[in-house]
Design a protein around this motif. Structure first.
Motif, PDB file in Angstrom:
ATOM      1  N   ASN A  58       0.845  -1.193   0.000  1.00 54.26           N
ATOM      2  CA  ASN A  58       0.000   0.000   0.000  1.00 54.26           C
ATOM      3  C   ASN A  58       0.886   1.250   0.000  1.00 54.26           C
ATOM      4  O   ASN A  58       1.815   1.364   0.806  1.00 54.26           O
ATOM      5  CB  ASN A  58      -0.901  -0.010   1.237  1.00 54.26           C
ATOM      6  N   THR A  59       0.590   2.175  -0.898  1.00 47.55           N
ATOM      7  CA  THR A  59       1.454   3.344  -1.076  1.00 47.55           C
ATOM      8  C   THR A  59       0.897   4.627  -0.449  1.00 47.55           C
ATOM      9  O   THR A  59       1.447   5.699  -0.665  1.00 47.55           O
ATOM     10  CB  THR A  59       1.693   3.596  -2.579  1.00 47.55           C
ATOM     11  N   VAL A  60      -0.178   4.509   0.340  1.00 48.67           N
ATOM     12  CA  VAL A  60      -0.806   5.730   0.851  1.00 48.67           C
ATOM     13  C   VAL A  60       0.156   6.548   1.711  1.00 48.67           C
ATOM     14  O   VAL A  60       0.165   7.791   1.637  1.00 48.67           O
ATOM     15  CB  VAL A  60      -2.105   5.406   1.621  1.00 48.67           C
ATOM     16  N   ASP A  61       0.989   5.903   2.514  1.00 48.09           N
ATOM     17  CA  ASP A  61       1.902   6.664   3.372  1.00 48.09           C
ATOM     18  C   ASP A  61       2.933   7.427   2.542  1.00 48.09           C
ATOM     19  O   ASP A  61       3.257   8.577   2.838  1.00 48.09           O
ATOM     20  CB  ASP A  61       2.610   5.736   4.357  1.00 48.09           C
ATOM     21  N   GLY A  62       3.436   6.797   1.492  1.00 44.44           N
ATOM     22  CA  GLY A  62       4.357   7.505   0.612  1.00 44.44           C
ATOM     23  C   GLY A  62       3.698   8.698  -0.041  1.00 44.44           C
ATOM     24  O   GLY A  62       4.293   9.788  -0.138  1.00 44.44           O
ATOM     25  N   HIS A  63       2.464   8.526  -0.486  1.00 46.55           N
ATOM     26  CA  HIS A  63       1.744   9.632  -1.108  1.00 46.55           C
ATOM     27  C   HIS A  63       1.485  10.756  -0.103  1.00 46.55           C
ATOM     28  O   HIS A  63       1.536  11.940  -0.464  1.00 46.55           O
ATOM     29  CB  HIS A  63       0.413   9.143  -1.681  1.00 46.55           C
ATOM     30  N   ARG A  64       1.210  10.386   1.142  1.00 52.23           N
ATOM     31  CA  ARG A  64       0.991  11.429   2.154  1.00 52.23           C
ATOM     32  C   ARG A  64       2.262  12.257   2.345  1.00 52.23           C
ATOM     33  O   ARG A  64       2.194  13.484   2.511  1.00 52.23           O
ATOM     34  CB  ARG A  64       0.551  10.799   3.478  1.00 52.23           C
ATOM     35  N   LEU A  65       3.408  11.601   2.293  1.00 52.24           N
ATOM     36  CA  LEU A  65       4.659  12.340   2.427  1.00 52.24           C
ATOM     37  C   LEU A  65       4.915  13.230   1.216  1.00 52.24           C
ATOM     38  O   LEU A  65       5.524  14.297   1.350  1.00 52.24           O
ATOM     39  CB  LEU A  65       5.830  11.368   2.631  1.00 52.24           C
ATOM     40  N   VAL A  66       4.462  12.805   0.037  1.00 53.27           N
ATOM     41  CA  VAL A  66       4.608  13.667  -1.144  1.00 53.27           C
ATOM     42  C   VAL A  66       3.789  14.948  -0.957  1.00 53.27           C
ATOM     43  O   VAL A  66       4.228  16.044  -1.340  1.00 53.27           O
ATOM     44  CB  VAL A  66       4.197  12.921  -2.429  1.00 53.27           C
ATOM     45  N   HIS A  67       2.617  14.828  -0.374  1.00 52.59           N
ATOM     46  CA  HIS A  67       1.821  16.031  -0.097  1.00 52.59           C
ATOM     47  C   HIS A  67       2.525  16.928   0.919  1.00 52.59           C
ATOM     48  O   HIS A  67       2.523  18.160   0.783  1.00 52.59           O
ATOM     49  CB  HIS A  67       0.431  15.639   0.406  1.00 52.59           C
ATOM     50  N   LEU A  68       3.128  16.318   1.931  1.00 54.79           N
ATOM     51  CA  LEU A  68       3.916  17.105   2.882  1.00 54.79           C
ATOM     52  C   LEU A  68       5.060  17.798   2.156  1.00 54.79           C
ATOM     53  O   LEU A  68       5.320  18.992   2.364  1.00 54.79           O
ATOM     54  CB  LEU A  68       4.472  16.196   3.982  1.00 54.79           C
ATOM     55  N   ALA A  69       5.753  17.051   1.302  1.00 57.01           N
ATOM     56  CA  ALA A  69       6.873  17.626   0.568  1.00 57.01           C
ATOM     57  C   ALA A  69       6.434  18.784  -0.315  1.00 57.01           C
ATOM     58  O   ALA A  69       7.160  19.771  -0.468  1.00 57.01           O
ATOM     59  CB  ALA A  69       7.546  16.540  -0.276  1.00 57.01           C
ATOM     60  N   ALA A  70       5.243  18.672  -0.905  1.00 58.40           N
ATOM     61  CA  ALA A  70       4.724  19.754  -1.755  1.00 58.40           C
ATOM     62  C   ALA A  70       4.591  21.047  -0.965  1.00 58.40           C
ATOM     63  O   ALA A  70       4.825  22.144  -1.498  1.00 58.40           O
ATOM     64  CB  ALA A  70       3.390  19.350  -2.362  1.00 58.40           C
ATOM     65  N   ALA A  71       4.227  20.929   0.299  1.00 55.53           N
ATOM     66  CA  ALA A  71       4.087  22.120   1.138  1.00 55.53           C
ATOM     67  C   ALA A  71       5.433  22.804   1.372  1.00 55.53           C
ATOM     68  O   ALA A  71       5.476  23.981   1.748  1.00 55.53           O
ATOM     69  CB  ALA A  71       3.446  21.745   2.479  1.00 55.53           C
ATOM     70  N   HIS A  72       6.524  22.071   1.149  1.00 56.56           N
ATOM     71  CA  HIS A  72       7.873  22.631   1.319  1.00 56.56           C
ATOM     72  C   HIS A  72       8.588  22.806  -0.017  1.00 56.56           C
ATOM     73  O   HIS A  72       9.796  23.079  -0.034  1.00 56.56           O
ATOM     74  CB  HIS A  72       8.700  21.708   2.215  1.00 56.56           C
ATOM     75  N   GLY A  73       7.863  22.639  -1.127  1.00 56.80           N
ATOM     76  CA  GLY A  73       8.491  22.770  -2.437  1.00 56.80           C
ATOM     77  C   GLY A  73       9.427  21.629  -2.784  1.00 56.80           C
ATOM     78  O   GLY A  73      10.330  21.789  -3.620  1.00 56.80           O
ATOM     79  N   LEU A  74       9.218  20.466  -2.172  1.00 53.23           N
ATOM     80  CA  LEU A  74      10.131  19.339  -2.352  1.00 53.23           C
ATOM     81  C   LEU A  74       9.450  18.106  -2.942  1.00 53.23           C
ATOM     82  O   LEU A  74      10.018  17.007  -2.901  1.00 53.23           O
ATOM     83  CB  LEU A  74      10.773  18.961  -1.006  1.00 53.23           C
TER      84      LEU A  74
END
Length: 207
Positions: A91-107
């Motif tokens: 399941n990749t939901v946790d990885g995707h959640r971190l991508v959303h976090l990264a988006a908030a930091h421009g990463l």
């Protein structure tokens, strides 16, 4: 771009799109959206990808191995190094959640690339939270912040909304690109196809 982090065609499609952007010479902001190929997969568990492929496509394990070997060759032709023997699916939901976090930091782009390389090249886990925190830190995120997100339900709604938006746009699989909110491109198309669409968008903007 809608993608899943364990989708080999998504990593390939991203690289082909980036090559097209470089060829056309336009300024592009790539926005990453989540898409889970199998959201029913139990969290925190994984299975060998060869077994999942064999079940999904009604193939033998040997045929699934051949599919993965062919994918490695295809990726290599585009300059990507895949090592799929022994890779697991989960399941990749946790990885995707971190991508959303990264988006908030421009990463977001940096983290997506880090997760792709970890999964397809280094055979590191995207399903273990300690592993995800380490990878997030390698992409520039604060480890403590990444762990706090994973230990909460942060960005769960955003991941779900991304998937719903993709389906509303008619996407049944990934990668799926929407360029300039007007042109949809499904699949890991060739750089030439992406370049053609980018030129149309650029010409329309100039005209």
């Amino acid at each position: 771009m809608w993608s899943d982090l364990v989708c080999p065609w998504c990593y390939l499609g991203k690289r082909r799109f980036e090559r097209a952007v470089a060829e056309v010479g336009v300024d592009v902001e790539l926005v990453h959206h989540s898409f889970q190929l199998d959201p029913s997969f139990p969290r925190g568990t994984s299975r060998p990808t060869r077994e999942v492929l064999a079940e999904k496509f009604g193939r033998t394990l040997e045929e699934a191995d051949a599919m993965e070997a062919e994918m490695e060759e295809r990726a290599a032709a585009d300059g990507l190094e895949y090592h799929l023997d022994g890779v697991h699916m989960g399941n990749t939901v946790d990885g995707h959640r971190l991508v959303h976090l990264a988006a908030a930091h421009g990463l977001a782009d940096a983290l997506v690339d880090r997760l792709y390389a970890a999964h397809f090249t280094e055979r590191r886990s995207l399903f273990d939270r300690d592993s995800l925190v380490t990878l997030a830190a390698e992409a520039g995120l604060a480890a403590d912040e990444a762990r706090a997100v994973l230990e909460s339900d942060a960005y769960e709604a955003e991941v779900a909304a991304d998937g719903e938006q993709a389906r509303a746009l008619g996407a049944s699989g990934v990668p799926f690109f929407v360029i300039d909110q007007r042109f949809g491109v499904a699949g890991a198309q060739s750089p030439e196809v992406f370049a053609q669409v980018l030129r149309r968008v650029s010409d329309a903007a100039a005209g």
